[in-house]
Write a protein that holds these residues in place. Structure first.
Motif, mmCIF file in Angstrom:
data_model
loop_
_atom_site.group_PDB
_atom_site.id
_atom_site.type_symbol
_atom_site.label_atom_id
_atom_site.label_comp_id
_atom_site.label_asym_id
_atom_site.label_seq_id
_atom_site.Cartn_x
_atom_site.Cartn_y
_atom_site.Cartn_z
ATOM 1 N N PRO A 227 10.533 2.467 -0.402
ATOM 2 C CA PRO A 227 9.152 2.888 -0.669
ATOM 3 C C PRO A 227 8.154 1.732 -0.610
ATOM 4 C CG PRO A 227 10.666 3.728 -2.343
ATOM 5 C CD PRO A 227 11.433 2.731 -1.541
ATOM 6 N N LEU A 228 6.961 2.034 -0.163
ATOM 7 C CA LEU A 228 5.814 1.139 -0.258
ATOM 8 C C LEU A 228 4.934 1.724 -1.350
ATOM 9 C CD1 LEU A 228 4.707 -1.438 1.130
ATOM 10 C CD2 LEU A 228 3.317 0.058 2.562
ATOM 11 N N LEU A 229 4.922 1.058 -2.502
ATOM 12 C CA LEU A 229 4.303 1.631 -3.697
ATOM 13 C C LEU A 229 2.909 1.057 -3.935
ATOM 14 C CD1 LEU A 229 7.391 1.313 -6.077
ATOM 15 C CD2 LEU A 229 6.666 3.352 -4.803
ATOM 16 N N PRO A 230 1.947 1.903 -4.285
ATOM 17 C CA PRO A 230 0.630 1.379 -4.651
ATOM 18 C C PRO A 230 0.699 0.678 -6.001
ATOM 19 C CG PRO A 230 0.700 3.745 -5.024
ATOM 20 C CD PRO A 230 1.996 3.379 -4.368
ATOM 21 N N VAL A 231 0.012 -0.435 -6.121
ATOM 22 C CA VAL A 231 -0.013 -1.185 -7.375
ATOM 23 C C VAL A 231 -1.384 -1.830 -7.521
ATOM 24 C CG1 VAL A 231 0.975 -3.245 -6.270
ATOM 25 C CG2 VAL A 231 1.153 -2.973 -8.736
ATOM 26 N N GLU A 232 -1.869 -1.904 -8.745
ATOM 27 C CA GLU A 232 -3.162 -2.535 -9.001
ATOM 28 C C GLU A 232 -2.953 -3.843 -9.736
ATOM 29 O OE1 GLU A 232 -6.929 -1.502 -11.751
ATOM 30 O OE2 GLU A 232 -6.542 -0.037 -10.158
ATOM 31 N N ILE A 233 -3.508 -4.910 -9.195
ATOM 32 C CA ILE A 233 -3.380 -6.235 -9.790
ATOM 33 C C ILE A 233 -4.774 -6.840 -9.956
ATOM 34 C CG2 ILE A 233 -2.515 -8.583 -9.446
ATOM 35 C CD1 ILE A 233 -0.119 -7.395 -8.049
ATOM 36 N N GLY A 234 -5.136 -7.105 -11.192
ATOM 37 C CA GLY A 234 -6.445 -7.682 -11.455
ATOM 38 C C GLY A 234 -7.581 -6.814 -10.975
ATOM 39 N N GLY A 235 -7.394 -5.511 -11.016
ATOM 40 C CA GLY A 235 -8.430 -4.587 -10.585
ATOM 41 C C GLY A 235 -8.452 -4.318 -9.094
ATOM 42 N N THR A 236 -7.532 -4.935 -8.353
ATOM 43 C CA THR A 236 -7.471 -4.745 -6.897
ATOM 44 C C THR A 236 -6.228 -3.944 -6.531
ATOM 45 O OG1 THR A 236 -8.618 -6.846 -6.488
ATOM 46 C CG2 THR A 236 -7.353 -5.914 -4.661
ATOM 47 N N ALA A 237 -6.411 -2.902 -5.750
ATOM 48 C CA ALA A 237 -5.281 -2.096 -5.293
ATOM 49 C C ALA A 237 -4.594 -2.783 -4.125
ATOM 50 C CB ALA A 237 -5.765 -0.711 -4.878
ATOM 51 N N CYS A 238 -3.269 -2.854 -4.174
ATOM 52 C CA CYS A 238 -2.486 -3.407 -3.072
ATOM 53 C C CYS A 238 -1.155 -2.657 -3.026
ATOM 54 C CB CYS A 238 -2.310 -4.917 -3.205
ATOM 55 S SG CYS A 238 -1.575 -5.453 -4.772
ATOM 56 N N TRP A 239 -0.131 -3.262 -2.441
ATOM 57 C CA TRP A 239 1.124 -2.547 -2.202
ATOM 58 C C TRP A 239 2.327 -3.396 -2.602
ATOM 59 C CZ3 TRP A 239 0.481 2.432 -0.763
ATOM 60 C CH2 TRP A 239 -0.750 2.770 -0.192
ATOM 61 N N ALA A 240 3.396 -2.712 -2.990
ATOM 62 C CA ALA A 240 4.660 -3.381 -3.318
ATOM 63 C C ALA A 240 5.780 -2.716 -2.535
ATOM 64 C CB ALA A 240 4.939 -3.303 -4.817
ATOM 65 N N LYS A 241 6.575 -3.506 -1.850
ATOM 66 C CA LYS A 241 7.710 -3.007 -1.059
ATOM 67 C C LYS A 241 8.965 -3.093 -1.917
ATOM 68 C CE LYS A 241 9.741 -1.898 2.977
ATOM 69 N NZ LYS A 241 9.780 -0.486 3.410
ATOM 70 N N ALA A 242 9.500 -1.936 -2.305
ATOM 71 C CA ALA A 242 10.571 -1.873 -3.300
ATOM 72 C C ALA A 242 11.952 -2.022 -2.667
ATOM 73 C CB ALA A 242 10.479 -0.573 -4.086
ATOM 74 N N GLU A 243 12.259 -3.232 -2.219
ATOM 75 C CA GLU A 243 13.593 -3.506 -1.657
ATOM 76 C C GLU A 243 14.679 -3.495 -2.726
ATOM 77 O OE1 GLU A 243 14.611 -4.399 1.923
ATOM 78 O OE2 GLU A 243 13.056 -2.867 1.746
ATOM 79 N N SER A 244 14.271 -3.524 -3.979
ATOM 80 C CA SER A 244 15.236 -3.421 -5.079
ATOM 81 C C SER A 244 15.933 -2.065 -5.096
ATOM 82 C CB SER A 244 14.526 -3.649 -6.412
ATOM 83 O OG SER A 244 13.455 -2.721 -6.574
ATOM 84 N N LEU A 245 15.411 -1.103 -4.332
ATOM 85 C CA LEU A 245 16.008 0.237 -4.290
ATOM 86 C C LEU A 245 16.980 0.421 -3.128
ATOM 87 C CD1 LEU A 245 12.882 2.393 -5.255
ATOM 88 C CD2 LEU A 245 14.745 1.592 -6.721
ATOM 89 N N GLN A 246 17.304 -0.651 -2.423
ATOM 90 C CA GLN A 246 18.341 -0.568 -1.394
ATOM 91 C C GLN A 246 19.685 -0.213 -2.036
ATOM 92 O OE1 GLN A 246 18.072 -0.537 1.730
ATOM 93 N NE2 GLN A 246 16.439 -1.878 2.478
ATOM 94 N N PRO A 247 20.645 0.307 -1.259
ATOM 95 C CA PRO A 247 21.952 0.667 -1.833
ATOM 96 C C PRO A 247 22.646 -0.468 -2.584
ATOM 97 C CG PRO A 247 21.739 1.608 0.351
ATOM 98 C CD PRO A 247 20.531 0.733 0.147
ATOM 99 N N ILE A 248 22.414 -1.713 -2.171
ATOM 100 C CA ILE A 248 23.013 -2.844 -2.883
ATOM 101 C C ILE A 248 22.028 -3.475 -3.855
ATOM 102 C CG2 ILE A 248 24.604 -3.351 -0.996
ATOM 103 C CD1 ILE A 248 22.660 -5.885 -0.537
ATOM 104 N N GLY A 249 20.827 -2.895 -3.974
ATOM 105 C CA GLY A 249 19.842 -3.415 -4.906
ATOM 106 C C GLY A 249 19.063 -4.605 -4.403
#
Length: 326
Positions: free
Chosen positions: A36-58
């Motif tokens: 997943p490419l997840l929306p995330v807000e940092i310091g009031g700015t919207a950006c994205w987080a790539k959740a590679e932690s969700l791969q089958p091996i983590g």
């Protein structure tokens, strides 16, 4: 799509390239869904987080492990592979080896997180443990390769591994519908950062490393390989502790990567807590380094910024203690 760059042992003439990254992405898409490419807000700015932690091996390392092993010749597959890793590359290689019916021996530090040691063994790999500090892991691996006649699968200094990691950048561009303005990458030896630089030539690539272990950042600044000192500081980022990057990684990143950024253990822990509370994700320390840099304001973010969340393999007790330590 066809690609004929693989299938032979790594040589000095083989360099990673954008074509190989695209081929790796095609191969990986055939066996794994995109993370997943997840929306995330940092310091009031919207950006994205790539959740590679969700791969089958983590962890993202499954990408490079798969692309490297699937490009071995039949003769090389029969000889088996040896890899060196503190845990995530170990699992990536072990996962691919089991799927491709290849014998795998993984050289791992005895003090690697228990969850990583157990997960690698559970995937069917043979563990070869060494003392850290005290033993040179590359020497241990070289001995195993010679004794077994196996193929070395380096964690970051291998062209196919670099291309495989870069497949994450192809996914990101497809998910965004464009190349990101910048990518923040947790960085150990530079395999992921190099792959992303090849995958997304229009994006600024920021390497983020633990304080005192910024071997890639220092190498970029010096224009040559820099090795860690004799008494490096402790860090909770066990996945980001190579002694030095490799020429193949530096060659790709030179002129492409932004100046290196370092993060403290406290900043990493804050990023782990943020990911847990805001994104509902468990991140290991090394997998949270890029997020730590963004939260600490060390790298600016905008609406097209992507932060790599590279791994989630952490011992439950350590993670619980980290959450309670706030």
């Amino acid at each position: 799509m066809s690609y004929t760059g693989g299938g032979r042992a790594m040589s000095a003439t083989r360099q990673p390239g954008a074509e190989g990254v695209r081929a790796a992405a095609h191969s990986i898409a055939a066996i794994l869904p995109p993370t997943p490419l997840l929306p995330v807000e940092i310091g009031g700015t919207a950006c994205w987080a790539k959740a590679e932690s969700l791969q089958p091996i983590g962890a993202f390392k499954i990408r490079g492990g798969w692309w490297r092993l699937s490009n071995l010749t039949d003769e090389e597959k029969a000889r088996g592979v040896v890899a060196v890793s503190s845990g995530n590359h170990a699992q990536g290689v072990a996962w691919a080896a089991r799927r491709l019916a290849i014998a795998a021996a993984i050289v791992m530090p005895r003090d690697a997180p228990k969850v990583k040691l157990e997960a690698t063994k559970a995937l069917g790999a043979e563990l070869v443990l060494y003392e850290r500090p005290g033993e040179d892991r590359d020497e241990v691996a070289a001995r195993e390769v010679e004794q077994r006649g196996a193929v070395l699968v380096h964690a970051f200094g291998d062209p196919w591994v670099i291309e495989g990691q870069g497949s994450a950048g192809i996914e990101i561009a497809e998910q965004l519908g464009r190349q990101p303005s910048r990518i923040l990458a947790c960085c150990g030896g530079g395999g992921l950062a190099a792959g992303l630089a090849l995958a997304c030539p229009e994006s600024a690539v920021h390497v983020v490393e633990p304080e005192g272990w910024d071997m890639v950042g220092r190498a970029l600044a010096a224009g040559e390989i820099v090795r860690v000192g004799e008494d490096p500081p402790a860090t909770i980022c066990d996945a980001l502790r190579p002694d030095a990057t490799k020429p193949i990684n530096l060659d790709v990143l030179r002129g492409r990567a932004e100046p290196g950024v370092t993060v403290t253990d406290a900043e990493v822990r804050a990023a782990q807590r943020f990911a847990f509370s805001k994104l509902h994700l468990v991140l290991e320390p090394g997998g949270a380094a890029a997020l730590a840099a963004a939260l600490a304001g060390k790298v600016p973010v905008d609406k097209d910024t992507v932060i790599m969340l590279t791994g989630g393999n952490t011992d439950a007790g350590d993670f619980a203690a980290m959450l309670d330590s706030e």
